[in-house]
Design a protein around this motif. Structure first.
Motif, PDB file in Angstrom:
ATOM      1  N   UNK A 117       0.859  -1.192   0.000  1.00 41.37           N
ATOM      2  CA  UNK A 117       0.000   0.000   0.000  1.00 41.37           C
ATOM      3  C   UNK A 117       0.889   1.233   0.000  1.00 41.37           C
ATOM      4  N   UNK A 118       0.304   2.394  -0.288  1.00 39.46           N
ATOM      5  CA  UNK A 118       1.068   3.642  -0.338  1.00 39.46           C
ATOM      6  C   UNK A 118       0.339   4.812   0.298  1.00 39.46           C
ATOM      7  N   UNK A 119      -0.959   4.678   0.525  1.00 44.65           N
ATOM      8  CA  UNK A 119      -1.721   5.773   1.134  1.00 44.65           C
ATOM      9  C   UNK A 119      -1.522   5.758   2.658  1.00 44.65           C
ATOM     10  N   UNK A 120      -1.479   6.932   3.265  1.00 42.55           N
ATOM     11  CA  UNK A 120      -1.204   7.052   4.690  1.00 42.55           C
ATOM     12  C   UNK A 120      -2.332   7.825   5.371  1.00 42.55           C
ATOM     13  N   UNK A 121      -3.033   7.173   6.336  1.00 43.41           N
ATOM     14  CA  UNK A 121      -2.824   5.811   6.813  1.00 43.41           C
ATOM     15  C   UNK A 121      -3.328   4.773   5.808  1.00 43.41           C
ATOM     16  N   UNK A 122      -2.961   3.526   6.042  1.00 46.83           N
ATOM     17  CA  UNK A 122      -3.423   2.470   5.148  1.00 46.83           C
ATOM     18  C   UNK A 122      -4.952   2.431   5.151  1.00 46.83           C
ATOM     19  N   UNK A 123      -5.577   2.395   3.981  1.00 44.99           N
ATOM     20  CA  UNK A 123      -7.046   2.412   3.921  1.00 44.99           C
ATOM     21  C   UNK A 123      -7.659   1.203   4.635  1.00 44.99           C
ATOM     22  N   UNK A 124      -8.588   1.484   5.512  1.00 46.71           N
ATOM     23  CA  UNK A 124      -9.323   0.430   6.216  1.00 46.71           C
ATOM     24  C   UNK A 124     -10.772   0.848   6.394  1.00 46.71           C
ATOM     25  N   UNK A 125     -11.627  -0.137   6.529  1.00 45.10           N
ATOM     26  CA  UNK A 125     -13.029   0.044   6.878  1.00 45.10           C
ATOM     27  C   UNK A 125     -13.434  -1.185   7.666  1.00 45.10           C
ATOM     28  N   UNK A 126     -14.559  -1.145   8.350  1.00 44.15           N
ATOM     29  CA  UNK A 126     -14.995  -2.362   9.043  1.00 44.15           C
ATOM     30  C   UNK A 126     -15.041  -3.551   8.086  1.00 44.15           C
ATOM     31  N   UNK A 127     -14.270  -4.573   8.395  1.00 39.54           N
ATOM     32  CA  UNK A 127     -14.218  -5.761   7.556  1.00 39.54           C
ATOM     33  C   UNK A 127     -13.224  -5.684   6.419  1.00 39.54           C
ATOM     34  N   UNK A 128     -12.561  -4.549   6.249  1.00 41.76           N
ATOM     35  CA  UNK A 128     -11.572  -4.363   5.185  1.00 41.76           C
ATOM     36  C   UNK A 128     -10.289  -3.782   5.771  1.00 41.76           C
ATOM     37  N   UNK A 129      -9.149  -4.394   5.541  1.00 37.91           N
ATOM     38  CA  UNK A 129      -8.989  -5.684   4.868  1.00 37.91           C
ATOM     39  C   UNK A 129      -9.630  -6.808   5.660  1.00 37.91           C
ATOM     40  N   UNK A 130     -10.010  -7.895   4.996  1.00 39.36           N
ATOM     41  CA  UNK A 130     -10.582  -9.023   5.723  1.00 39.36           C
ATOM     42  C   UNK A 130      -9.537  -9.675   6.621  1.00 39.36           C
ATOM     43  N   UNK A 131     -10.008 -10.466   7.569  1.00 43.82           N
ATOM     44  CA  UNK A 131      -9.123 -11.081   8.548  1.00 43.82           C
ATOM     45  C   UNK A 131      -8.010 -11.889   7.896  1.00 43.82           C
ATOM     46  N   UNK A 132      -8.328 -12.598   6.813  1.00 42.00           N
ATOM     47  CA  UNK A 132      -7.318 -13.431   6.150  1.00 42.00           C
ATOM     48  C   UNK A 132      -6.163 -12.599   5.622  1.00 42.00           C
ATOM     49  N   UNK A 133      -6.436 -11.368   5.186  1.00 44.05           N
ATOM     50  CA  UNK A 133      -5.362 -10.496   4.705  1.00 44.05           C
ATOM     51  C   UNK A 133      -4.633  -9.821   5.859  1.00 44.05           C
ATOM     52  N   UNK A 134      -5.354  -9.493   6.925  1.00 44.41           N
ATOM     53  CA  UNK A 134      -4.727  -8.814   8.053  1.00 44.41           C
ATOM     54  C   UNK A 134      -3.646  -9.669   8.705  1.00 44.41           C
ATOM     55  N   UNK A 135      -3.732 -10.977   8.516  1.00 45.32           N
ATOM     56  CA  UNK A 135      -2.702 -11.847   9.091  1.00 45.32           C
ATOM     57  C   UNK A 135      -1.375 -11.700   8.350  1.00 45.32           C
ATOM     58  N   UNK A 136      -1.406 -11.099   7.168  1.00 41.62           N
ATOM     59  CA  UNK A 136      -0.211 -10.962   6.356  1.00 41.62           C
ATOM     60  C   UNK A 136       0.451  -9.616   6.609  1.00 41.62           C
ATOM     61  N   UNK A 137       1.716  -9.524   6.223  1.00 44.13           N
ATOM     62  CA  UNK A 137       2.449  -8.258   6.348  1.00 44.13           C
ATOM     63  C   UNK A 137       2.151  -7.376   5.140  1.00 44.13           C
ATOM     64  N   UNK A 138       1.682  -6.142   5.383  1.00 43.71           N
ATOM     65  CA  UNK A 138       1.439  -5.166   4.322  1.00 43.71           C
ATOM     66  C   UNK A 138       2.690  -4.296   4.181  1.00 43.71           C
ATOM     67  N   UNK A 139       3.321  -4.361   3.006  1.00 40.09           N
ATOM     68  CA  UNK A 139       4.545  -3.590   2.749  1.00 40.09           C
ATOM     69  C   UNK A 139       4.166  -2.196   2.266  1.00 40.09           C
TER      70      UNK A 139
END
Length: 510
Positions: A454-476
């Protein structure tokens, strides 16, 4: 039409019923020559960024930094850079300039048409310089060439009569500032000479670089343990017979740092997936889920035949009895070029086993890009850099042919990829197409396969986004020097780009 004529035709707009000023032709020649210098800067990339730190010429330093930040990274394209310099040395970027004919053509077809057609003509005229011709297929680089020529002409047009022929700035403030800085460089003879000195130094490429990671086979929870990462040559460079063998030097340093604990460490070795340029920036990023890493990353310039970085890792007691599967990712600039998979056993009862566990390492070769077409500029920067390293970007509108069953073929491309790179943004997080892609990639259950960035600051989030499966990963996160001006444009051009991307989204994704 020559390359010079085509670029000159894109650099100015003739006013009606005005005689051609005598200063116009020399100004256009200087503007076109300077514009090619800007292309040289981008093709030299991070190597030049490292070199300008040594210059005392503030004009060169500021202009180069702004242009590199503006364009982002295209990698270090030595072949294209050499082709450009050869073309200039052999006079292919110069030649006759029939201004009356050029002006007649602009008045007949319009300045916009001249600008759009300039790059096509230049690529055709330089087709025998294959590497350079291919580099100019990059829309960002082509735009930089034309816009820099226009900016230099504006700088030279101090006389009101000549100023009427110049094209005003049309980009964002950041882009105009970078172009103006480079125009100052291109019109200062001393700064041109200094830039030439920096670029003329040959860029050496090492095609036998390896990465070796020494990781503990098992660690005691709650305690800090060492992790060593090396970048090194597989063998000595020609003419360096008096230096230690690089592989033996890695082993010597590891034993020296680890001491008696060295027998409880296992080295993992991997060949680099691309040639590494001398003075290029390499970064090690160790990642082990649930394990602290200090420091989280280390960056350095590739200068020596052996380079070592040291980390410390600590597991929580909740991991006792478990095996943590992690990785050390290697970046060249901002592109992941290799990944070393490392499994570490957390075991308080037996913190130092003697059994060796299998390890695997590989370099990236095929990268599937998942993104919103509204973020196409940033994805294009990554693709250009990755291609320069020998990697292939798998992208929907490039690899899918008309008539193919979209989902079936798309899933096949994902399965064929070595890495799935997710470009997470405010645009992509709401795209159903992107969601389908990353959900399928996650369903493959391939370790370290999905790589969100990602490149936007802060990293874009909303309820349920990113989903849990992605949140377990490292976002560079991409740095500002990578995205340049692309990620923050708010001007009219950006708005038009968004509209165009939206139309493309509807056209290619049905």
């Amino acid at each position: 039409m020559t390359a010079l004529t085509a670029l000159a035709a894109a650099a100015f707009a003739p006013p009606d019923d005005v005689a051609i000023p005598a200063e116009l032709e020399p100004a256009l020649r200087l503007a076109c020559a300077g514009a090619w210098r800007a292309v040289e800067v981008v093709l030299a990339g991070d190597v030049l960024r490292g070199r300008i730190a040594k210059t005392r010429d503030a004009i060169v330093r500021d202009a180069v930094e702004l242009v590199l930040a503006l364009h982002g990274n295209v990698g270090i394209r030595v072949d294209a850079l050499t082709a450009l310099r050869d073309a200039r040395d052999e006079g292919e970027l110069d030649g006759p300039l029939d201004l009356p004919a050029v002006i007649a053509g602009i008045r007949q077809h319009g300045a916009v048409a001249a600008g759009r057609g300039a790059i096509a003509v230049i690529r055709r005229e330089l087709a025998h310089r294959r590497e350079l011709e291919q580099a100019l297929a990059d829309a960002e680089l082509a735009s930089l060439l034309v816009d820099t020529a226009r900016a230099i002409l504006r700088t030279l047009a101090r006389d009101p009569d000549l100023a009427r022929w110049a094209i005003g700035p049309t980009g964002s403030p950041a882009r105009d500032r970078a172009l103006a800085a480079f125009a100052e460089l291109a019109t200062t003879p001393e700064s041109i000479a200094e830039l030439e000195t920096l670029i003329a130094v040959p860029i050496h490429l090492d095609d036998n670089v390896q990465f070796t990671v020494y990781r503990p086979r098992s660690i005691d929870p709650g305690k800090w343990h060492q992790l060593l990462a090396f970048a090194h040559l597989a063998e000595r460079r020609p003419g360096e017979d008096d230096l230690p063998d690089p592989v033996e030097e890695v082993q010597r340093q590891a034993k020296s740092v680890l001491g008696a604990k060295a027998q409880h460490y296992q080295p993992v070795v991997q060949d680099a997936g691309a040639a590494i340029p001398e003075e290029g920036e390499l970064t090690f990023v160790p990642e082990f889920p649930g394990i602290e890493v200090n420091p989280p990353r280390r960056s350095f310039l590739w200068l020596e035949s052996v380079h070592r970085e040291e980390f410390r890792i600590r597991a929580g007691r909740e991991l006792d009895g478990k095996t943590v599967r992690g990785r050390v990712t290697v970046f060249l600039g901002h592109i992941a070029i290799a990944e070393v998979a490392c499994s570490v056993r957390v075991d308080a009862a037996h913190p130092e086993p003697t059994k060796r566990e299998p390890v695997h390492a590989r370099a990236y070769r095929k990268i599937f890009a998942s993104y919103s077409h509204r973020d196409l500029d940033i994805v294009n920067q990554f693709e250009t850099y990755a291609r320069a390293l020998g990697d292939e970007y798998l992208r929907d509108w490039v690899h899918l042919r008309t008539g193919e069953v979209w989902n079936d073929r798309l899933f096949q491309l994902i399965e064929q990829a070595d890495a799935f790179q997710l470009f997470w943004s405010r645009n992509s997080m709401h795209s159903k197409f992107v969601r389908h892609e990353y959900e399928y990639a996650l369903s493959l259950n391939r370790p370290s396969f999905v790589r969100p960035t990602y490149w936007e600051d802060p990293m874009p989030t909303e309820p349920g986004l990113p989903p849990e499966a992605l949140l377990r990963l490292h976002f560079q996160k991409l740095s500002a020097s990578m995205i340049g001006d692309v990620g923050s444009r708010t001007d009219v051009d950006a708005g038009e780009s968004m509209k165009k991307a939206s139309r493309e989204d509807r056209k290619v994704r049905k």
